[in-house]
Scaffold this active site. Structure first.
Site, PDB file in Angstrom:
ATOM      1  CD  GLU A 159      40.392  40.340  26.437  1.00 14.39           C
ATOM      2  OE1 GLU A 159      39.289  40.573  27.133  1.00 14.39           O
ATOM      3  OE2 GLU A 159      41.273  39.890  26.625  1.00 14.39           O
TER       4      GLU A 159
ATOM      5  CD  GLU B 103      27.462  47.042  29.761  1.00 10.07           C
ATOM      6  OE1 GLU B 103      27.458  48.317  29.707  1.00 10.07           O
ATOM      7  OE2 GLU B 103      27.093  46.644  28.249  1.00 10.07           O
TER       8      GLU B 103
ATOM      9  CG  HIS C 196      31.542  48.995  35.199  1.00 16.54           C
ATOM     10  ND1 HIS C 196      30.634  48.306  34.575  1.00 16.54           N
ATOM     11  CD2 HIS C 196      32.615  48.155  35.161  1.00 16.54           C
ATOM     12  CE1 HIS C 196      30.926  47.284  34.115  1.00 16.54           C
ATOM     13  NE2 HIS C 196      32.017  47.079  34.265  1.00 16.54           N
TER      14      HIS C 196
ATOM     15  CD1 TRP D  77      40.800  38.835  30.030  1.00 13.53           C
ATOM     16  CD2 TRP D  77      39.185  38.321  31.626  1.00 13.53           C
ATOM     17  NE1 TRP D  77      39.796  39.539  29.814  1.00 13.53           N
ATOM     18  CE2 TRP D  77      38.662  39.186  30.843  1.00 13.53           C
ATOM     19  CE3 TRP D  77      38.700  37.945  32.758  1.00 13.53           C
ATOM     20  CZ2 TRP D  77      37.509  40.164  31.071  1.00 13.53           C
ATOM     21  CZ3 TRP D  77      37.380  38.567  33.109  1.00 13.53           C
ATOM     22  CH2 TRP D  77      37.026  39.603  32.340  1.00 13.53           C
TER      23      TRP D  77
ATOM     24  CB  CYS E  99      29.356  43.267  35.865  1.00 15.85           C
ATOM     25  SG  CYS E  99      30.907  42.154  35.647  1.00 15.85           S
TER      26      CYS E  99
ATOM     27  NE  ARG F 164      47.911  46.422  42.554  1.00 16.43           N
ATOM     28  CZ  ARG F 164      47.068  45.924  43.554  1.00 16.43           C
ATOM     29  NH1 ARG F 164      45.726  45.860  42.956  1.00 16.43           N
ATOM     30  NH2 ARG F 164      47.412  45.483  44.398  1.00 16.43           N
TER      31      ARG F 164
ATOM     32  CG  LEU G 289      47.066  56.524  38.690  1.00 19.92           C
ATOM     33  CD1 LEU G 289      47.422  58.243  39.101  1.00 19.92           C
ATOM     34  CD2 LEU G 289      47.211  56.593  36.784  1.00 19.92           C
TER      35      LEU G 289
HETATM   36  N1  GLN Z   1      30.869  35.777  38.243  1.00 20.19           N
HETATM   37  C1  GLN Z   1      31.901  36.781  38.143  1.00 20.19           C
HETATM   38  C2  GLN Z   1      31.570  38.002  39.275  1.00 20.19           C
HETATM   39  O1  GLN Z   1      30.479  38.176  39.777  1.00 20.19           O
HETATM   40  C3  GLN Z   1      31.748  37.627  37.004  1.00 20.19           C
HETATM   41  C4  GLN Z   1      32.688  38.610  36.650  1.00 20.19           C
HETATM   42  C5  GLN Z   1      32.741  39.265  35.182  1.00 20.19           C
HETATM   43  O2  GLN Z   1      32.045  38.996  34.318  1.00 20.19           O
HETATM   44  N2  GLN Z   1      33.811  40.056  35.013  1.00 20.19           N
HETATM   45  O3  GLN Z   1      32.446  38.738  39.760  1.00 20.19           O
HETATM   46 ZN    ZN Z   2      30.711  40.810  33.768  1.00 19.71          ZN
END
Ligand code: GLN
Ligand code: ZN
Length: 761
Positions: A609, A670, A699, A565, A731, A15, A17
């Site tokens: 996804e 989101e 983000h 994932w 998030c 990792r 970069l």
């Molecule tokens: N509960 C997770 C967090 O707060 C949710 C993360 C996610 O949705 N990617 O990190």
């Molecule tokens: Zn999230």
């Protein structure tokens, strides 16, 4: 037989970069230093592929953040709010990706979306009516020359014009077709520069072709490519598709003057049939995507050889290719020191896939005259497909077989539960909460590392986390949040953590895959049948509850996300694996409830996804089992236990009935980086579940102002009933710093208080 790679991972084996970019963002290294590291990484990739004997090695597949953003930038699709900041090119590029807050101004990042059915995210190009699409610089030409200077001839890879236009967001009155001629001109200019530089091949990546296409799409595609191909000069043009088959446009594509066409035989369910029934033009090269670019299991050589044999009867020249870019798999098994060969032998990461391409190509050549079955590489490969150690658990299989229809339904129905829960929880109007994680600071990561390395005892590890939880709860109380979380300090990753506590999983040490920008994930591997070994989160949540009188929200990852994932098995269906995981998480939900946790969030961040790219397959191939799998997790709880779910990205306008059918009590998602169209759709669809659309973007490091959040909330109130609206960030906060997190949450609570006082309805 020649071999081709569509794209290579670029974040660096360790990792590099990521770490260099993060230093650059903190101004700890210069732009030159970052660029020179990037050049080293590119060189390493090129030589690796060259040494592996790959015939078509990609260039221009590197990116500082994202290839779609690179392409948008290259063609001047840069909204003016970024150019007016007056930053360097690279900084402007990063401002588009990450937002900018500094002495030159304050702008949000562009929207980010999932790249087709992967966990990679691209930056959404934004096109307003005034943007003039034109070639802006010559990055792909430089990439070609850079490789050439090392003595490596490459095919230049770029996101194609059709996909670029299809993925863009149009903020004015114009749409894709209004930009067709501008964009075509831009790409033609690029072709001409590449041709002058001596390049031989250009690859246009057009994954949008595997989606449902209407006649307008087809006209757009043909219009662009007809004129591109008339101007290809000395270049050969490869049209590369992946993530599915191109059934809607196969005839048109094969009728155009491409020199090569790349098709995905792994994910394209109909690819083989298309080629077989329609034939393949003799004057073109078929780039056959037969080595899976997305999963980590070894290729079954016997099967691949059979397919190639059949294809040889249909097509002229065939090039053996990866099915998509190798961006979606980790670098190399060589970095894995803990897993035994019993496991590792079954896997192929990017580097090992190069070997597979090479071995397969040798075997194919031999098969023309000699005996493949006598070859060592073939024999060794076939041994892997006669069953795997420790992958079956009969008890798990029986439990799945015994699931009853009623296990998929929670009773009583939502409205009744909502009443009971409101009475029990006594939350204020517009309850405030977070999505779960708090900043994963250095000390938090070190604590986990020390435990892993055996430098501290389990007790010491636990004590540290408890201290963190207590502090986190104190902070949330001070800030004034209503529903408290424990902060997720025990997790490196929301999927890996659960995987580690489930039987049936195996883990890697360095198998990182880029998720977006500098963020990487290390997906665990589902090796066999999955079950819960012991309670996973219960002790942490119980401790958190003991620290406060406010309601504490337990925090779990849902089965569909755990599946999506992870690297899934290929010997049983993903539906079967998901149900196994659902039963394991169900046990955890019931344990949390039994331990007094009244609110349980089951994250389904990645629900969308694996949604098939074609609408007609959405329900039959996915939602019809994925949504019930989620319900199976929570159907056993009491009416007063409030079930939350969280989804990253509000991209579910088109599957709202399915989301409602998850039958959660509250859903957070989101929303700050996208428009509020989703809320209109919720209203139109008479969505029942309470909602917490994220009020600010996590983000990005920027701190939202109170006013900004109040405005966001008021826009939400226009569309959602006050009694159903929650207030929360987009998030989890784990990637953020502590200072900005605190400042942002203080503003969030202030904003909630302001709207509570504003009885405007
Ligand atoms: N509960 C997770 C967090 O707060 C949710 C993360 C996610 O949705 N990617 O990190
Ligand atoms: Zn999230």
């Amino acid at each position: 037989m020649k071999t081709s790679v569509i794209g290579y991972p670029r974040i660096g084996k360790n990792r590099e970069l990521k770490f260099a970019s993060e230093k650059f963002f903190k101004k700890e290294i210069t732009e030159e230093e970052l660029k020179s590291l990037a050049a080293e990484l590119r060189k390493e990739n090129l030589f690796k592929q060259k040494e592996s004997g790959i015939s078509f090695i990609p260039s221009n597949d590197f990116s500082f953040y994202d290839n779609v953003l690179d392409t948008a930038f290259l063609f001047n699709i840069i909204p003016s709010r970024y150019t007016t900041l007056g930053l360097s090119d690279l900084e402007t590029y990063f401002a588009m990706a990450r937002g900018y807050q500094g002495d030159k101004g304050n702008v949000k990042a562009l929207a980010m979306k999932k790249w087709f059915n992967t966990n990679y995210h691209y930056i959404v190009p934004e096109i307003d009516d005034d943007i003039e699409i034109k070639l802006n610089g010559a990055a792909p030409v430089d990439a070609y020359k850079e490789a050439k200077a090392e003595g490596i001839e490459t095919k230049v890879v770029i996101v194609g014009p059709f996909t670029l236009l299809k993925l863009a967001k149009y903020t004015g009155t114009k749409s894709a077709k209004d930009f067709a001629s501008q964009i075509t001109k831009g790409y033609i200019e690029l072709i001409s520069k590449l041709s002058d530089a001596g390049a031989l091949w250009i690859e246009f990546d057009e994954p949008s072709l595997v989606k449902d296409l209407d006649s307008e799409d087809k006209v757009l595609f043909e219009e662009i490519y007809k004129s591109l191909l008339e101007n290809k000069k000395t270049l050969k043009v490869l049209l590369q598709t992946y993530f599915g088959d191109i059934r809607d446009i196969y005839g048109e594509v094969t009728g155009l003057d491409f020199d090569g066409i790349g098709l995905d035989f792994i994910e394209g369910r109909k690819t083989f049939e298309l080629v077989k029934t329609n034939g393949f033009p003799a004057d073109k090269i078929l780039f056959a995507g037969l080595v899976n670019g997305k999963n980590i299991w070894k290729n079954n050589y016997a099967r691949t050889l059979d397919t190639v044999k059949e294809l040889k009867n249909i097509a002229g020249e065939i090039v053996l290719s990866t099915s998509c870019s190798l961006l979606h798999v980790p670098y190399t098994l060589e970095s894995e020191s803990k897993l035994s060969a019993d496991y590792l032998d079954h896997f192929a990461f990017a580097e090992e896939k190069l070997t597979e391409l090479n071995e397969l190509s040798g075997l194919i050549d031999i098969s023309a005259s000699g005996n493949v079955a006598a070859q060592v590489s073939f024999i060794d490969n076939q041994k892997l497909f006669h069953g795997r150690k420790d992958s079956k658990d009969e008890a798990v299989q029986e439990r799945v077989a015994g699931i009853k229809d009623s296990d998929y339904t929670r009773l009583p129905e939502f409205h009744e539960r909502e009443k009971v829960q409101k009475e029990k929880l006594k939350l204020p109007l517009f309850p405030t909460t977070t999505i779960g994680s708090f900043p994963q600071t250095q000390d938090v990561r070190q604590n986990r590392q020390k435990l892993r390395k055996g430098l501290i005892s389990v007790e010491e590890y636990t004590e540290f986390n408890k201290k963190k939880i207590a502090e986190c709860i104190k902070l949330q109380e001070e800030i004034g949040l209503d529903v408290i979380v424990h902060g997720e300090y025990e997790r490196n990753d929301m999927v890996e953590y659960f995987g580690e506590n489930l039987a049936g999983y195996v883990f890697t040490e360095k198998a990182w895959v880029q998720s977006y920008g500098t963020r990487c994930v290390k997906p665990p591997i589902i090796w066999g049948d999955v079950s819960r070994k012991k309670p996973i989160t219960v002790a942490w949540s119980k401790y958190a509850k003991s620290c406060t009188d406010k309601p504490v929200k337990g925090m779990l990852t849902g089965p569909v996300t755990i599946l999506n994932w992870s690297f899934p098995r290929e010997d049983i269906s993903i539906k079967e694996s998901t149900l196994q995981i659902a039963l394991a998480i169900r046990d955890e939900v019931l344990d949390l409830e039994a331990n007094g946790i009244d609110i349980i969030q089951i994250d389904e961040a990645a629900l969308r996804e694996k949604l098939p790219l074609r609408k007609s397959d959405w329900y039959s191939e996915y939602l019809d089992w994925a949504i019930p799998a989620f319900r199976l997790v929570h159907s056993g709880v009491k009416p007063e236990t409030q079930i939350h779910t969280h989804m990253c990205y509000s991209e579910f306008t088109d599957i709202i009935p399915a989301i409602d059918a998850m039958d959660a009590d509250v859903i957070t998602f989101e929303a700050s980086r996208s428009d509020l169209q989703i809320l209109d759709s919720l209203k139109e669809n008479d969505f029942q579940t309470e909602v917490g659309p994220g009020v600010y973007d996590i983000h990005s490091p920027r701190v939202p102002s109170v006013e900004e959040i109040v405005n966001a909330l008021n826009a939400m109130r226009d569309r959602i009933d006050d009694s159903k609206l929650w207030v929360n960030p987009d998030c989890g906060l784990k990637t953020r710093g502590e200072t900005e997190t605190k400042a942002s949450l203080i503003n969030l609570v202030k904003a909630a208080n302001i709207i509570r006082d504003d009885k405007r309805k």
